[in-house]
Design an enzyme around this catalytic site. Structure first.
Site, mmCIF file in Angstrom:
data_model
loop_
_atom_site.group_PDB
_atom_site.id
_atom_site.type_symbol
_atom_site.label_atom_id
_atom_site.label_comp_id
_atom_site.label_asym_id
_atom_site.label_seq_id
_atom_site.Cartn_x
_atom_site.Cartn_y
_atom_site.Cartn_z
ATOM 1 N N THR A 1 -49.535 32.441 -14.343
ATOM 2 C CA THR A 1 -50.583 33.430 -14.510
ATOM 3 C C THR A 1 -51.842 32.730 -15.016
ATOM 4 O O THR A 1 -51.862 31.518 -15.191
ATOM 5 C CB THR A 1 -50.162 34.477 -15.557
ATOM 6 O OG1 THR A 1 -50.008 33.809 -16.820
ATOM 7 C CG2 THR A 1 -48.853 35.134 -15.203
ATOM 8 N N ARG B 1 -42.231 43.723 -6.148
ATOM 9 C CA ARG B 1 -41.730 43.125 -7.400
ATOM 10 C C ARG B 1 -42.767 43.256 -8.499
ATOM 11 O O ARG B 1 -43.949 43.040 -8.297
ATOM 12 C CB ARG B 1 -41.390 41.654 -7.163
ATOM 13 C CG ARG B 1 -40.841 40.926 -8.403
ATOM 14 C CD ARG B 1 -41.883 40.052 -9.063
ATOM 15 N NE ARG B 1 -41.308 39.218 -10.129
ATOM 16 C CZ ARG B 1 -42.015 38.385 -10.876
ATOM 17 N NH1 ARG B 1 -43.313 38.275 -10.686
ATOM 18 N NH2 ARG B 1 -41.435 37.675 -11.825
ATOM 19 N N VAL B 2 -42.320 43.626 -9.700
ATOM 20 C CA VAL B 2 -43.185 43.725 -10.871
ATOM 21 C C VAL B 2 -42.768 42.639 -11.851
ATOM 22 O O VAL B 2 -41.589 42.527 -12.193
ATOM 23 C CB VAL B 2 -43.083 45.113 -11.533
ATOM 24 C CG1 VAL B 2 -43.932 45.172 -12.801
ATOM 25 C CG2 VAL B 2 -43.520 46.191 -10.548
ATOM 26 N N GLY B 3 -43.725 41.833 -12.291
ATOM 27 C CA GLY B 3 -43.431 40.753 -13.222
ATOM 28 C C GLY B 3 -43.690 41.134 -14.661
ATOM 29 O O GLY B 3 -43.822 42.316 -15.013
ATOM 30 N N ASP B 4 -43.796 40.122 -15.505
ATOM 31 C CA ASP B 4 -43.973 40.366 -16.934
ATOM 32 C C ASP B 4 -45.413 40.669 -17.319
ATOM 33 O O ASP B 4 -45.669 41.269 -18.365
ATOM 34 C CB ASP B 4 -43.492 39.156 -17.737
ATOM 35 C CG ASP B 4 -44.329 37.907 -17.453
ATOM 36 O OD1 ASP B 4 -44.530 37.593 -16.262
ATOM 37 O OD2 ASP B 4 -44.766 37.239 -18.402
ATOM 38 N N THR C 1 -47.066 32.669 -19.628
ATOM 39 C CA THR C 1 -47.164 32.198 -18.255
ATOM 40 C C THR C 1 -45.891 31.461 -17.884
ATOM 41 O O THR C 1 -45.328 30.728 -18.692
ATOM 42 C CB THR C 1 -48.391 31.287 -18.054
ATOM 43 O OG1 THR C 1 -48.406 30.815 -16.703
ATOM 44 C CG2 THR C 1 -48.377 30.091 -18.997
ATOM 45 N N GLY D 1 -41.709 35.006 -15.008
ATOM 46 C CA GLY D 1 -41.829 36.275 -15.709
ATOM 47 C C GLY D 1 -40.536 37.033 -15.902
ATOM 48 O O GLY D 1 -40.409 37.806 -16.856
#
Length: 378
Positions: A221, A249-252, A292, A295
């Protein structure tokens, strides 16, 4: 034995505790597997120059007495506009060859310029964006609009339209195309790299953006954590996610407590409060974190807020808390790092991998940057 790697300058000279909070800005441009032997002086110079520009953008806000929130957004916007980093213009592609962007913002206390914001609001995250030129600016707009955007996380076209109504700029999806990221995407899937879906971007000020970047198949990130002269800390993070992630997809990055965090608390206990008073330290402690790396591991371990909890309840230093949490990521197989900042101006930038684009700037206005794990900030 720990394999965690820590940059050589993680604990800058401490500030006078009697002088009150001073402004500080720390940034990252992603962490991961970077091959130093494959890099060139010219490419390293491009990355460091881009990091320095981001630091100077945030410094311009802080040195003028501006808000931590605006300084962090300014720094992240600069990184989003640079095709070298996995955010905004340089975002990676998902498995379907599309860009799905994420961003987040969180403050340790409400910004002084917007006293109507409730301390309980904390921050906001956005995900699955495809048209927001600067996701960090869009999430800032939503955070500052609790009447029309009262939730903690927003997604997709609805979030973009709402942000646009508050001034965020939307662009055609072709804006995010870069040759380097497209070729990474196609090579990993075993697909032909050409024909390109869009003409090469000849207007980039970063040279030929089809060149091979230092970080291959990035999962990282970009982020910034700023401390302003009022003692407020803001953390802003933005990303294109994992290369060839599944659609949706959803990351952190948009998940509060996983990839980003900030909070402020009052130290409890007579002995601790007396000791802090004798040392000239405030009874209030604040911290901001931007993560970063991979995630999915940050989500599983709630890495960002765990740093704050270790400081608050175990009374650990910023350095100790961040180091422990990054080591926990490594233990579980997660590659990455964090940047963190407290309201005394202390900075930590631990990582468990071969590199993390990073930098810091203090009141003197001199940007200091580094790339690889054994680099000194200079």
């Amino acid at each position: 034995m720990s394999h965690e790697k820590t940059p050589l300058l993680t604990s800058p000279p401490r500030r006078s505790t009697n002088a009150g909070p001073k402004f500080t800005l720390v940034i990252h441009g992603g962490a991961g597997t970077m091959d130093k032997s494959r890099s060139t002086p010219e490419l390293r110079a491009q990355y460091k120059a881009a990091l320095a520009r981001a630091l100077q953008a945030g410094y311009a806000v802080l040195s003028a007495g501006g808000e931590a929130m605006d300084a962090a957004v300014a720094a992240v916007s600069s990184l989003e506009d640079c095709p070298l980093f996995n955010a905004g213009k340089g975002a990676v592609f998902n498995v379907a060859g599309k860009n799905e962007l994420e961003s987040s913002i969180i403050l340790s206390k409400p910004p002084a310029s917007h006293p109507e914001i409730s301390p309980a609001r904390r921050g906001a995250g956005v995900t699955l964006l495809t048209r927001a030129r600067n996701p960090s600016q869009l999430v800032r707009a939503l955070y500052l609009s609790p009447a029309v955007a009262p939730h903690t996380m927003f997604s997709g076209a609805a979030a973009e339209d709402l942000g646009a109504s508050k001034g965020a700029k939307l662009v055609d999806e072709s804006y995010f195309f870069t040759g380097a990221r497209w070729r990474e995407h196609r090579r990993e899937l075993g697909l032909p790299e050409e024909p390109l879906p869009y003409p090469p971007d000849t207007g980039s000020n970063e040279g030929d953006n089809s060149q091979v970047p230092l970080d291959q198949l990035p999962t990282g990130t970009v982020g910034a954590v700023a401390l302003d002269e009022r003692g407020c800390i803001a953390s802003v993070t933005s990303t294109g996610g994992r290369t060839n992630k599944l659609v949706g997809r959803v990351g952190d990055t948009p998940i509060m407590g996983a990839g980003y965090w900030a909070e402020e608390w009052t130290v409890r206990g007579l002995v601790r409060r007396t000791w802090r008073h004798l040392l000239g330290k405030s009874h209030k402690v604040a911290v901001g974190v931007s993560g970063t790396g991979d995630g999915d591991y940050f989500i599983r371990l709630a890495t960002a807020c765990t740093i704050g909890r270790r400081m608050k309840y175990k009374h650990e230093s910023l350095y100790a808390a961040t180091k422990t949490c990054v080591e926990e990521l490594r233990h579980d197989g997660g590659v990455g790092g964090v940047i963190a900042l407290d309201n005394a101006g202390n900075v930590a930038m631990p990582m468990n991998c071969s590199g993390m684009y990073r930098g810091v700037i203090y009141e003197d206005g001199v940007p200091k940057t580094a790339i690889f794990d054994d680099d000194e900030l200079d």
